[in-house]
Structure formats: structure tokens, C-alpha cells
Design an enzyme around this catalytic site. Structure first.
Site, PDB file in Angstrom:
ATOM      1  N   ASN A  48      43.365  36.243  39.197  1.00 25.87           N
ATOM      2  CA  ASN A  48      42.639  37.502  39.339  1.00 25.87           C
ATOM      3  C   ASN A  48      41.226  37.341  38.784  1.00 25.87           C
ATOM      4  O   ASN A  48      40.996  36.605  37.812  1.00 25.87           O
ATOM      5  CB  ASN A  48      43.386  38.681  38.686  1.00 25.87           C
ATOM      6  CG  ASN A  48      43.802  38.453  37.252  1.00 25.87           C
ATOM      7  OD1 ASN A  48      43.968  37.334  36.809  1.00 25.87           O
ATOM      8  ND2 ASN A  48      43.961  39.540  36.511  1.00 25.87           N
ATOM      9  N   GLU A  89      38.201  39.866  37.760  1.00 31.23           N
ATOM     10  CA  GLU A  89      37.757  41.253  37.577  1.00 31.23           C
ATOM     11  C   GLU A  89      36.233  41.346  37.569  1.00 31.23           C
ATOM     12  O   GLU A  89      35.528  40.324  37.597  1.00 31.23           O
ATOM     13  CB  GLU A  89      38.355  41.805  36.279  1.00 31.23           C
ATOM     14  CG  GLU A  89      39.868  41.904  36.365  1.00 31.23           C
ATOM     15  CD  GLU A  89      40.526  42.531  35.144  1.00 31.23           C
ATOM     16  OE1 GLU A  89      41.700  42.892  35.240  1.00 31.23           O
ATOM     17  OE2 GLU A  89      39.852  42.647  34.094  1.00 31.23           O
ATOM     18  N   ASN A  90      35.751  42.581  37.532  1.00 29.56           N
ATOM     19  CA  ASN A  90      34.313  42.812  37.597  1.00 29.56           C
ATOM     20  C   ASN A  90      33.964  44.047  36.782  1.00 29.56           C
ATOM     21  O   ASN A  90      34.779  44.978  36.680  1.00 29.56           O
ATOM     22  CB  ASN A  90      33.902  43.005  39.071  1.00 29.56           C
ATOM     23  CG  ASN A  90      32.403  42.936  39.258  1.00 29.56           C
ATOM     24  OD1 ASN A  90      31.681  43.896  39.029  1.00 29.56           O
ATOM     25  ND2 ASN A  90      31.936  41.779  39.650  1.00 29.56           N
ATOM     26  N   ALA A  91      32.760  44.063  36.230  1.00 29.96           N
ATOM     27  CA  ALA A  91      32.304  45.237  35.473  1.00 29.96           C
ATOM     28  C   ALA A  91      32.327  46.485  36.350  1.00 29.96           C
ATOM     29  O   ALA A  91      32.531  47.594  35.859  1.00 29.96           O
ATOM     30  CB  ALA A  91      30.899  44.994  34.921  1.00 29.96           C
ATOM     31  N   TYR A 150      34.672  47.976  38.263  1.00 32.30           N
ATOM     32  CA  TYR A 150      36.123  47.730  38.287  1.00 32.30           C
ATOM     33  C   TYR A 150      36.712  47.513  39.675  1.00 32.30           C
ATOM     34  O   TYR A 150      37.538  46.640  39.870  1.00 32.30           O
ATOM     35  CB  TYR A 150      36.865  48.891  37.630  1.00 32.30           C
ATOM     36  CG  TYR A 150      36.844  48.877  36.115  1.00 32.30           C
ATOM     37  CD1 TYR A 150      35.956  48.072  35.402  1.00 32.30           C
ATOM     38  CD2 TYR A 150      37.720  49.682  35.400  1.00 32.30           C
ATOM     39  CE1 TYR A 150      35.942  48.085  34.008  1.00 32.30           C
ATOM     40  CE2 TYR A 150      37.715  49.695  34.013  1.00 32.30           C
ATOM     41  CZ  TYR A 150      36.822  48.895  33.321  1.00 32.30           C
ATOM     42  OH  TYR A 150      36.820  48.909  31.956  1.00 32.30           O
ATOM     43  N   CYS A 205      42.629  40.351  43.336  1.00 31.46           N
ATOM     44  CA  CYS A 205      43.916  39.885  42.846  1.00 31.46           C
ATOM     45  C   CYS A 205      44.086  38.376  43.066  1.00 31.46           C
ATOM     46  O   CYS A 205      43.494  37.788  43.977  1.00 31.46           O
ATOM     47  CB  CYS A 205      45.053  40.588  43.576  1.00 31.46           C
ATOM     48  SG  CYS A 205      45.110  42.371  43.349  1.00 31.46           S
ATOM     49  N   GLU A 235      46.691  36.808  44.257  1.00 30.81           N
ATOM     50  CA  GLU A 235      47.340  36.496  45.531  1.00 30.81           C
ATOM     51  C   GLU A 235      46.328  36.466  46.667  1.00 30.81           C
ATOM     52  O   GLU A 235      46.313  35.545  47.496  1.00 30.81           O
ATOM     53  CB  GLU A 235      48.418  37.551  45.851  1.00 30.81           C
ATOM     54  CG  GLU A 235      49.489  37.699  44.797  1.00 30.81           C
ATOM     55  CD  GLU A 235      49.167  38.821  43.803  1.00 30.81           C
ATOM     56  OE1 GLU A 235      48.046  38.856  43.259  1.00 30.81           O
ATOM     57  OE2 GLU A 235      50.060  39.659  43.567  1.00 30.81           O
ATOM     58  N   CYS A 246      50.711  43.886  44.382  1.00 30.63           N
ATOM     59  CA  CYS A 246      50.274  45.255  44.667  1.00 30.63           C
ATOM     60  C   CYS A 246      50.355  45.515  46.179  1.00 30.63           C
ATOM     61  O   CYS A 246      50.506  44.593  46.986  1.00 30.63           O
ATOM     62  CB  CYS A 246      48.858  45.491  44.144  1.00 30.63           C
ATOM     63  SG  CYS A 246      47.545  44.782  45.179  1.00 30.63           S
TER      64      CYS A 246
HETATM   65 ZN   LIG Z   1      47.114  42.612  44.576  1.00 31.18          ZN
END
Ligand SMILES: [Zn+2]
Length: 154
Positions: free
Chosen positions: A61, A63-65, A67, A72, A74, A106
């Protein structure tokens, strides 16, 4: 309207993966988890995707500031594979740090998986290497996919 049916997305059953292959794929997903960039959630996820010709693409994964731009593990692994010309998959293993339950993809990732077939296997794991597996079809029943858009042409 042009044809939109994706090529190379035929279903290939992969229930016959040997235990050694499954264990190795899970181990690779755990390794990929170490690269997770998740300063906001601190929820590390790794994925290892096995193609029909037995290549493995991993992802974590990111992430980013901002959001909602986070990606993900996957989908990351699948995008890597597709960008290298691989669209036919046997299985994906997913790893997290949760010890009390199997990490589950997800809804967005389920739809992303479904694009590339219904019958391939998803191994949802715990850090100790135990797992629960389901097909994409089982995780996303009555789904919408590329074939449905093709039918609209008729
Ligand atoms: Zn996902």
C-alpha cells in the site's frame, strides 16, 4: 461503440496450486509488506500476484497526504503486472499485521481483480502464514465486468 472486451482475461482455475507454491507466495506478500508506505494509517499491507506463467509481481500500500489518493497493495501488484504485459493470473496472496483475522481485500480491489477473471484464487493471510482462500467470484458475486460491456454492443 468499439469493442471493449479485454484480451487475456480468460478464467483459469487454480485450485491445483501446490502447497509449496502457496507458502512461497504468502512469504513474498509478507516481504512486500515491508515496503508499505503508510504513515497515516500505520496499517501495512503487502500482496504477491502469481501470473499464469508463474511470474510474481508484488505490491504494497502507498498512502498519500491527500488521503484518497492512496493505493492498495493488491491494485499496486496488479498494475505492475499489467504494465509488464501480464493479464492472466492464478492467485494473489495478501498480507497484513493483523493477527486476529485474515486480511480481506477492499471492494475496490475486488472489482479490480474481477477485471482479469472470476476463477482465480485470493489467499487472505495472517502473519503466521495461515490463510483463507476464495475465488474472485466468491468475493464479488453477481459482478459487473468487461463481458457485460461487450454485450451492450449486440
Ligand atoms: Zn483495496
Amino acid at each position: 461503440m468499439s469493442q471493449v472486451k479485454a484480451k487475456g482475461t480468460e478464467d483459469h482455475g487454480s485450485k491445483n496450486l501446490c502447497q509449496e507454491t502457496i507458502d512461497k507466495l504468502i512469504s513474498q506478500s509478507q516481504e512486500a509488506k515491508k515496503q508499505a508506505y503508510c504513515p497515516y494509517s500505520n496499517f501495512r499491507v503487502g500482496a504477491a500476484l502469481l501470473t499464469q506463467d508463474n511470474r510474481v509481481f508484488t505490491g504494497c500500500n502507498v498512502e498519500n497526504a491527500c488521503y484518497n489518493l492512496g493505493v492498495c497493495a493488491e491494485r499496486n501488484a496488479m498494475a505492475k503486472a499489467v504494465s509488464e504485459g501480464y493479464k492472466s493470473f492464478k492467485a494473489i496472496a495478501i498480507a497484513s499485521d493483523m493477527t486476529d483475522q485474515f486480511i480481506s481485500p477492499c471492494g475496490g480491489c475486488r472489482q479490480f481483480m474481477r477485471e482479469f477473471g472470476l476463477k482465480w484464487q485470493v489467499y487472505m493471510t495472517k502473519p503466521n502464514g495461515s490463510y483463507q482462500n476464495k475465488t474472485v467470484d466468491e468475493l464479488l458475486p453477481i459482478s459487473f465486468g468487461p463481458e457485460d460491456l461487450s454485450m451492450a454492443d449486440a
